[in-house]
Design a protein around this motif. Structure first.
Motif, PDB file in Angstrom:
ATOM      1  N   CYS A 147       1.220  -1.153   0.414  1.00  0.00           N
ATOM      2  CA  CYS A 147       0.207  -0.204  -0.019  1.00  0.00           C
ATOM      3  C   CYS A 147       1.065   1.306   0.110  1.00  0.00           C
ATOM      4  O   CYS A 147       0.924   1.932   1.038  1.00  0.00           O
ATOM      5  CB  CYS A 147      -0.820  -0.096   1.071  1.00  0.00           C
ATOM      6  N   PRO A 148       1.584   1.167  -1.014  1.00  0.00           N
ATOM      7  CA  PRO A 148       2.726   3.062  -0.883  1.00  0.00           C
ATOM      8  C   PRO A 148       1.797   3.911  -1.154  1.00  0.00           C
ATOM      9  O   PRO A 148       2.500   5.077  -0.600  1.00  0.00           O
ATOM     10  CB  PRO A 148       2.892   2.526  -2.417  1.00  0.00           C
ATOM     11  N   ALA A 149       0.621   4.462  -1.012  1.00  0.00           N
ATOM     12  CA  ALA A 149      -0.161   5.220  -0.786  1.00  0.00           C
ATOM     13  C   ALA A 149      -0.258   5.732   0.051  1.00  0.00           C
ATOM     14  O   ALA A 149      -0.042   7.025   0.736  1.00  0.00           O
ATOM     15  CB  ALA A 149      -1.406   5.298  -1.182  1.00  0.00           C
ATOM     16  N   VAL A 150      -0.049   5.118   1.575  1.00  0.00           N
ATOM     17  CA  VAL A 150      -0.223   5.268   2.818  1.00  0.00           C
ATOM     18  C   VAL A 150       0.480   5.441   3.258  1.00  0.00           C
ATOM     19  O   VAL A 150       1.836   4.537   3.083  1.00  0.00           O
ATOM     20  CB  VAL A 150      -0.755   3.740   3.345  1.00  0.00           C
ATOM     21  N   ARG A 151       0.871   6.643   3.947  1.00  0.00           N
ATOM     22  CA  ARG A 151       2.337   7.241   4.531  1.00  0.00           C
ATOM     23  C   ARG A 151       2.746   7.253   5.829  1.00  0.00           C
ATOM     24  O   ARG A 151       3.489   7.111   6.269  1.00  0.00           O
ATOM     25  CB  ARG A 151       2.467   8.680   3.720  1.00  0.00           C
ATOM     26  N   GLN A 152       1.197   7.170   6.487  1.00  0.00           N
ATOM     27  CA  GLN A 152       1.800   7.283   8.550  1.00  0.00           C
ATOM     28  C   GLN A 152       0.199   6.361   8.325  1.00  0.00           C
ATOM     29  O   GLN A 152      -0.906   6.723   7.881  1.00  0.00           O
ATOM     30  CB  GLN A 152       0.452   8.760   8.281  1.00  0.00           C
ATOM     31  N   VAL A 153       0.597   5.679   9.054  1.00  0.00           N
ATOM     32  CA  VAL A 153      -0.160   5.124  10.390  1.00  0.00           C
ATOM     33  C   VAL A 153      -0.595   5.478  11.552  1.00  0.00           C
ATOM     34  O   VAL A 153       0.943   5.543  12.116  1.00  0.00           O
ATOM     35  CB  VAL A 153      -0.233   3.397  10.153  1.00  0.00           C
ATOM     36  N   ARG A 154      -1.408   6.049  11.957  1.00  0.00           N
ATOM     37  CA  ARG A 154      -1.944   6.190  13.537  1.00  0.00           C
ATOM     38  C   ARG A 154      -2.356   5.071  14.428  1.00  0.00           C
ATOM     39  O   ARG A 154      -3.986   5.413  13.534  1.00  0.00           O
ATOM     40  CB  ARG A 154      -2.424   7.796  14.257  1.00  0.00           C
ATOM     41  N   PHE A 155      -1.980   4.590  15.421  1.00  0.00           N
ATOM     42  CA  PHE A 155      -2.968   3.702  16.823  1.00  0.00           C
ATOM     43  C   PHE A 155      -3.341   4.845  17.096  1.00  0.00           C
ATOM     44  O   PHE A 155      -2.797   5.496  18.290  1.00  0.00           O
ATOM     45  CB  PHE A 155      -2.087   2.544  16.691  1.00  0.00           C
ATOM     46  N   VAL A 156      -4.553   5.306  17.344  1.00  0.00           N
ATOM     47  CA  VAL A 156      -4.691   6.315  18.500  1.00  0.00           C
ATOM     48  C   VAL A 156      -6.299   4.982  18.933  1.00  0.00           C
ATOM     49  O   VAL A 156      -7.256   4.942  19.251  1.00  0.00           O
ATOM     50  CB  VAL A 156      -6.793   7.197  18.014  1.00  0.00           C
ATOM     51  N   LEU A 157      -6.076   5.209  20.655  1.00  0.00           N
ATOM     52  CA  LEU A 157      -6.005   4.522  22.318  1.00  0.00           C
ATOM     53  C   LEU A 157      -6.561   4.878  23.238  1.00  0.00           C
ATOM     54  O   LEU A 157      -6.733   6.463  22.959  1.00  0.00           O
ATOM     55  CB  LEU A 157      -4.576   3.955  22.384  1.00  0.00           C
ATOM     56  N   PHE A 158      -7.742   4.382  23.527  1.00  0.00           N
ATOM     57  CA  PHE A 158      -8.387   5.675  24.670  1.00  0.00           C
ATOM     58  C   PHE A 158      -7.653   5.820  25.832  1.00  0.00           C
ATOM     59  O   PHE A 158      -8.275   6.805  26.253  1.00  0.00           O
ATOM     60  CB  PHE A 158      -9.339   4.117  24.751  1.00  0.00           C
ATOM     61  N   ASP A 159      -6.948   4.991  25.694  1.00  0.00           N
ATOM     62  CA  ASP A 159      -6.475   5.333  27.738  1.00  0.00           C
ATOM     63  C   ASP A 159      -4.181   4.526  27.706  1.00  0.00           C
ATOM     64  O   ASP A 159      -4.376   4.245  26.353  1.00  0.00           O
ATOM     65  CB  ASP A 159      -6.370   4.273  28.810  1.00  0.00           C
ATOM     66  N   ASP A 160      -3.913   5.183  28.439  1.00  0.00           N
ATOM     67  CA  ASP A 160      -1.953   5.042  28.485  1.00  0.00           C
ATOM     68  C   ASP A 160      -1.931   3.734  28.113  1.00  0.00           C
ATOM     69  O   ASP A 160      -0.435   3.534  27.485  1.00  0.00           O
ATOM     70  CB  ASP A 160      -1.788   6.382  29.352  1.00  0.00           C
ATOM     71  N   ALA A 161      -2.225   2.937  28.635  1.00  0.00           N
ATOM     72  CA  ALA A 161      -2.234   1.633  28.590  1.00  0.00           C
ATOM     73  C   ALA A 161      -2.462   1.234  27.664  1.00  0.00           C
ATOM     74  O   ALA A 161      -1.427   0.055  27.301  1.00  0.00           O
ATOM     75  CB  ALA A 161      -3.008   0.209  30.124  1.00  0.00           C
ATOM     76  N   SER A 162      -3.271   0.832  27.012  1.00  0.00           N
ATOM     77  CA  SER A 162      -3.875   0.733  25.695  1.00  0.00           C
ATOM     78  C   SER A 162      -2.107   1.069  24.659  1.00  0.00           C
ATOM     79  O   SER A 162      -1.504   0.405  23.774  1.00  0.00           O
ATOM     80  CB  SER A 162      -5.014   1.205  24.357  1.00  0.00           C
TER      81      SER A 162
END
Length: 176
Positions: A147-162
């Motif tokens: 998937c060369p178009a995808v340059r950035q992936v962010r995992f947005v987690l609910f809490d700091d432990a996750s």
């Protein structure tokens, strides 16, 4: 000149407030309706037009991903994924990996460069957090070269432990 590798990050935050991302991923239910958690937050922020856009795409199956406009969200698109219910939808590990893989392939098809994921299936669907984080990150790392178009992936987690758990798996998988 070589293209830089995609950037993957893990942060604590609100998936509905990722205004620097082209798309966000919804932890959807089969009917693609508003609910609790991520689906509720995204539907509330996007407004009723999101439900209208989802209606003809439903129902979806575990592992499947579909895409809509983002409406009042600060993004261009929402990719809706139905993760497996742990202990019910089998093989759960394959179905969870399919969510991430299918979302990335949709992002590629739509020219989405920056994509934010929540921790799919870990809330009401009961997937163990560490196993879900390992599957998510290993699948994203394995799929990004396609998937060369995808340059950035962010995992947005609910809490700091996750967030910390996802960061530990990311560091382990990339060898940092």
């Amino acid at each position: 000149m070589q293209t830089p590798a995609p950037f993957i990050e893990c942060c604590q935050g609100d998936i509905a407030r990722q205004d620097d991302m082209d798309a966000v991923v919804n932890a959807a239910n089969a009917a693609l309706r508003s609910g609790g958690g991520v689906a509720g937050a995204l539907h509330r922020a996007a407004g009723p037009a999101l439900a209208d856009a989802c209606r003809p795409l439903a129902p979806i199956q575990p592992g499947q991903a579909v895409i809509t406009e983002a409406f009042k969200l600060p993004n261009r698109y929402v990719i809706h994924c139905l993760g497996p219910v742990y202990g019910v939808d089998e093989p759960s590990d394959t179905l969870l990996a399919d969510c991430y893989r299918n979302a990335l392939h949709l992002a590629q098809q739509h020219g989405i460069a920056r994509l934010a994921f929540p921790a799919l299936s870990t809330g009401a669907f009961g997937y163990p957090a560490s196993e879900a984080a390992r599957i998510a990150l290993s699948t994203v790392l394995a799929t990004l070269p396609d998937c060369p178009a995808v340059r950035q992936v962010r995992f947005v987690l609910f809490d700091d432990a996750s967030r910390a758990l996802h960061q530990q798996w990311l560091d382990a998988l990339v060898g940092d």
